[in-house]
Scaffold this motif. Structure first.
Motif, PDB file in Angstrom:
ATOM      1  N   THR A  91      49.634   5.767 -10.399  1.00  0.00           N
ATOM      2  CA  THR A  91      48.541   6.466 -11.768  1.00  0.00           C
ATOM      3  C   THR A  91      48.983   6.951 -12.575  1.00  0.00           C
ATOM      4  OG1 THR A  91      47.097   4.661 -10.565  1.00  0.00           O
ATOM      5  CG2 THR A  91      46.541   6.214 -12.684  1.00  0.00           C
ATOM      6  N   LEU A  92      49.005   8.656 -12.599  1.00  0.00           N
ATOM      7  CA  LEU A  92      50.057   9.442 -13.476  1.00  0.00           C
ATOM      8  C   LEU A  92      50.540   9.412 -13.812  1.00  0.00           C
ATOM      9  CD1 LEU A  92      48.000  11.689 -15.065  1.00  0.00           C
ATOM     10  CD2 LEU A  92      49.344  13.733 -12.935  1.00  0.00           C
ATOM     11  N   ARG A  93      51.858   8.736 -13.358  1.00  0.00           N
ATOM     12  CA  ARG A  93      53.106   8.531 -13.718  1.00  0.00           C
ATOM     13  C   ARG A  93      52.820   7.473 -14.861  1.00  0.00           C
ATOM     14  NH1 ARG A  93      57.358   5.993 -14.337  1.00  0.00           N
ATOM     15  NH2 ARG A  93      56.674   3.839 -12.749  1.00  0.00           N
ATOM     16  N   LEU A  94      52.603   6.548 -14.255  1.00  0.00           N
ATOM     17  CA  LEU A  94      52.787   5.546 -15.732  1.00  0.00           C
ATOM     18  C   LEU A  94      52.138   5.524 -16.919  1.00  0.00           C
ATOM     19  CD1 LEU A  94      51.918   2.495 -13.369  1.00  0.00           C
ATOM     20  CD2 LEU A  94      53.853   2.901 -14.448  1.00  0.00           C
ATOM     21  N   LYS A  95      50.807   6.516 -16.634  1.00  0.00           N
ATOM     22  CA  LYS A  95      49.780   7.072 -18.140  1.00  0.00           C
ATOM     23  C   LYS A  95      50.112   7.461 -18.668  1.00  0.00           C
ATOM     24  CE  LYS A  95      45.821   4.990 -17.176  1.00  0.00           C
ATOM     25  NZ  LYS A  95      45.952   3.765 -17.553  1.00  0.00           N
ATOM     26  N   CYS A  96      51.712   8.247 -18.090  1.00  0.00           N
ATOM     27  CA  CYS A  96      52.774   9.523 -19.114  1.00  0.00           C
ATOM     28  C   CYS A  96      54.491   8.802 -19.530  1.00  0.00           C
ATOM     29  CB  CYS A  96      53.412  10.453 -17.809  1.00  0.00           C
ATOM     30  SG  CYS A  96      51.881  11.509 -18.189  1.00  0.00           S
ATOM     31  N   ALA A  97      54.511   7.631 -19.052  1.00  0.00           N
ATOM     32  CA  ALA A  97      55.871   6.951 -19.208  1.00  0.00           C
ATOM     33  C   ALA A  97      55.705   7.149 -20.272  1.00  0.00           C
ATOM     34  CB  ALA A  97      56.077   5.693 -18.597  1.00  0.00           C
ATOM     35  N   GLY A  98      57.349   6.832 -21.045  1.00  0.00           N
ATOM     36  CA  GLY A  98      56.958   5.815 -22.470  1.00  0.00           C
ATOM     37  C   GLY A  98      56.746   7.465 -23.785  1.00  0.00           C
ATOM     38  N   LEU A  99      56.362   8.504 -23.263  1.00  0.00           N
ATOM     39  CA  LEU A  99      55.230   8.824 -24.287  1.00  0.00           C
ATOM     40  C   LEU A  99      56.352  10.241 -24.261  1.00  0.00           C
ATOM     41  CD1 LEU A  99      51.999   9.003 -23.301  1.00  0.00           C
ATOM     42  CD2 LEU A  99      53.177   7.416 -24.639  1.00  0.00           C
TER      43      LEU A  99
ATOM     44  N   ALA B  68      53.416  22.882 -25.039  1.00  0.00           N
ATOM     45  CA  ALA B  68      53.462  22.664 -25.909  1.00  0.00           C
ATOM     46  C   ALA B  68      54.320  21.503 -25.897  1.00  0.00           C
ATOM     47  CB  ALA B  68      54.378  23.947 -26.731  1.00  0.00           C
ATOM     48  N   ALA B  69      55.157  20.578 -27.286  1.00  0.00           N
ATOM     49  CA  ALA B  69      55.536  19.567 -27.609  1.00  0.00           C
ATOM     50  C   ALA B  69      57.240  20.132 -27.627  1.00  0.00           C
ATOM     51  CB  ALA B  69      55.376  18.947 -28.562  1.00  0.00           C
ATOM     52  N   ASP B  70      57.186  20.217 -26.145  1.00  0.00           N
ATOM     53  CA  ASP B  70      58.512  21.295 -25.602  1.00  0.00           C
ATOM     54  C   ASP B  70      58.978  20.213 -24.363  1.00  0.00           C
ATOM     55  OD1 ASP B  70      60.866  22.390 -25.103  1.00  0.00           O
ATOM     56  OD2 ASP B  70      60.269  24.326 -24.430  1.00  0.00           O
ATOM     57  N   PRO B  71      60.898  19.479 -24.843  1.00  0.00           N
ATOM     58  CA  PRO B  71      60.984  18.523 -24.197  1.00  0.00           C
ATOM     59  C   PRO B  71      61.389  19.592 -23.086  1.00  0.00           C
ATOM     60  CG  PRO B  71      62.576  18.377 -26.065  1.00  0.00           C
ATOM     61  CD  PRO B  71      61.651  19.746 -26.645  1.00  0.00           C
ATOM     62  N   GLN B  72      61.591  20.239 -22.812  1.00  0.00           N
ATOM     63  CA  GLN B  72      62.662  21.909 -21.863  1.00  0.00           C
ATOM     64  C   GLN B  72      61.290  21.444 -21.183  1.00  0.00           C
ATOM     65  OE1 GLN B  72      65.618  21.800 -20.706  1.00  0.00           O
ATOM     66  NE2 GLN B  72      64.929  22.694 -19.055  1.00  0.00           N
ATOM     67  N   GLN B  73      60.085  21.745 -21.365  1.00  0.00           N
ATOM     68  CA  GLN B  73      58.961  22.111 -20.368  1.00  0.00           C
ATOM     69  C   GLN B  73      58.181  20.672 -20.173  1.00  0.00           C
ATOM     70  OE1 GLN B  73      54.375  22.873 -22.215  1.00  0.00           O
ATOM     71  NE2 GLN B  73      55.127  24.465 -21.883  1.00  0.00           N
ATOM     72  N   VAL B  74      58.502  19.711 -20.804  1.00  0.00           N
ATOM     73  CA  VAL B  74      58.815  17.860 -19.903  1.00  0.00           C
ATOM     74  C   VAL B  74      59.676  18.185 -18.522  1.00  0.00           C
ATOM     75  CG1 VAL B  74      58.531  15.789 -20.485  1.00  0.00           C
ATOM     76  CG2 VAL B  74      58.331  17.267 -22.002  1.00  0.00           C
ATOM     77  N   VAL B  75      60.345  18.049 -19.366  1.00  0.00           N
ATOM     78  CA  VAL B  75      61.202  18.183 -18.152  1.00  0.00           C
ATOM     79  C   VAL B  75      61.335  18.965 -16.967  1.00  0.00           C
ATOM     80  CG1 VAL B  75      63.739  18.131 -16.959  1.00  0.00           C
ATOM     81  CG2 VAL B  75      63.831  17.943 -18.909  1.00  0.00           C
ATOM     82  N   GLN B  76      60.701  20.439 -17.179  1.00  0.00           N
ATOM     83  CA  GLN B  76      60.254  21.588 -16.338  1.00  0.00           C
ATOM     84  C   GLN B  76      58.719  20.394 -15.276  1.00  0.00           C
ATOM     85  OE1 GLN B  76      59.711  24.575 -18.291  1.00  0.00           O
ATOM     86  NE2 GLN B  76      61.937  25.883 -17.808  1.00  0.00           N
ATOM     87  N   ALA B  77      58.487  20.229 -16.104  1.00  0.00           N
ATOM     88  CA  ALA B  77      57.222  19.909 -15.383  1.00  0.00           C
ATOM     89  C   ALA B  77      57.027  18.627 -14.526  1.00  0.00           C
ATOM     90  CB  ALA B  77      55.756  19.644 -16.575  1.00  0.00           C
ATOM     91  N   TRP B  78      57.859  17.993 -14.358  1.00  0.00           N
ATOM     92  CA  TRP B  78      58.793  16.661 -13.673  1.00  0.00           C
ATOM     93  C   TRP B  78      58.870  16.876 -13.062  1.00  0.00           C
ATOM     94  CZ3 TRP B  78      55.409  12.258 -14.158  1.00  0.00           C
ATOM     95  CH2 TRP B  78      55.324  11.817 -15.244  1.00  0.00           C
ATOM     96  N   GLU B  79      60.540  18.057 -12.489  1.00  0.00           N
ATOM     97  CA  GLU B  79      60.727  18.582 -11.707  1.00  0.00           C
ATOM     98  C   GLU B  79      59.576  19.488 -10.759  1.00  0.00           C
ATOM     99  OE1 GLU B  79      63.777  20.730 -13.380  1.00  0.00           O
ATOM    100  OE2 GLU B  79      65.296  19.369 -13.462  1.00  0.00           O
ATOM    101  N   ALA B  80      58.574  20.271 -11.173  1.00  0.00           N
ATOM    102  CA  ALA B  80      57.414  20.837 -10.575  1.00  0.00           C
ATOM    103  C   ALA B  80      57.053  19.753  -9.712  1.00  0.00           C
ATOM    104  CB  ALA B  80      57.057  22.000 -11.379  1.00  0.00           C
TER     105      ALA B  80
END
Length: 148
Positions: free
Chosen positions: A10-18, A73-85
């Protein structure tokens, strides 16, 4: 485990496509709450409860304080790091629970004392359920999507 998996999805879906900017968007000031912050918080919760409390490991925290997980922050690298973690935390937790001899095994919560795997799983369900309510409101604020 199925309910916990459902809440994680559910959390993944809430974030999907943003976009990163949308994921870092805050709902109302002065709150720092954002979808990306929720993902980081979920990653830290998985890491803390399963690696540290239940497995007895001493992993470095992802953030200097629990509140810092929401300062994103709205940083693409931080998004990748968050998903990986987050995914790494889920993988460890799922493996730990699947290989545990039973739900009554005990870990030590720092400063609090013993907790069973059963208690940790129930706590994680509560944690995800509460934050998925926040995610519902955040997603609706961002683009009007509801019921994902």
């Amino acid at each position: 485990m199925a309910f916990l998996g459902w809440h994680r999805e559910t959390l993944r879906l809430k974030c999907a496509g943003l976009s990163p900017a949308q994921l870092a968007e805050r709902s109302v000031g002065p709150s720092a709450l954002s979808l990306l912050g929720l993902v980081w918080h979920a990653a830290e919760s998985e890491r803390f409860w399963f690696r540290q409390v239940m497995a007895g490991e001493e992993p470095a925290p992802l953030f200097p304080s629990p509140a810092a997980a929401f300062d994103v922050a709205a940083d693409p690298q931080q998004v990748v790091q968050a998903w990986e973690a987050w995914q790494a935390g889920i993988a460890f937790a799922d493996h730990f629970a699947a290989t545990a001899p039973n739900l009554d095994i005990v870990g030590i919560e720092p400063g609090e004392g013993p907790v069973s795997l059963r208690w940790v799983l129930m706590h994680m369900l509560e944690e995800y359920a509460r934050h998925n309510g926040h995610a519902d409101l955040l997603r609706e604020h961002i683009d009007g999507q509801v019921g994902l």
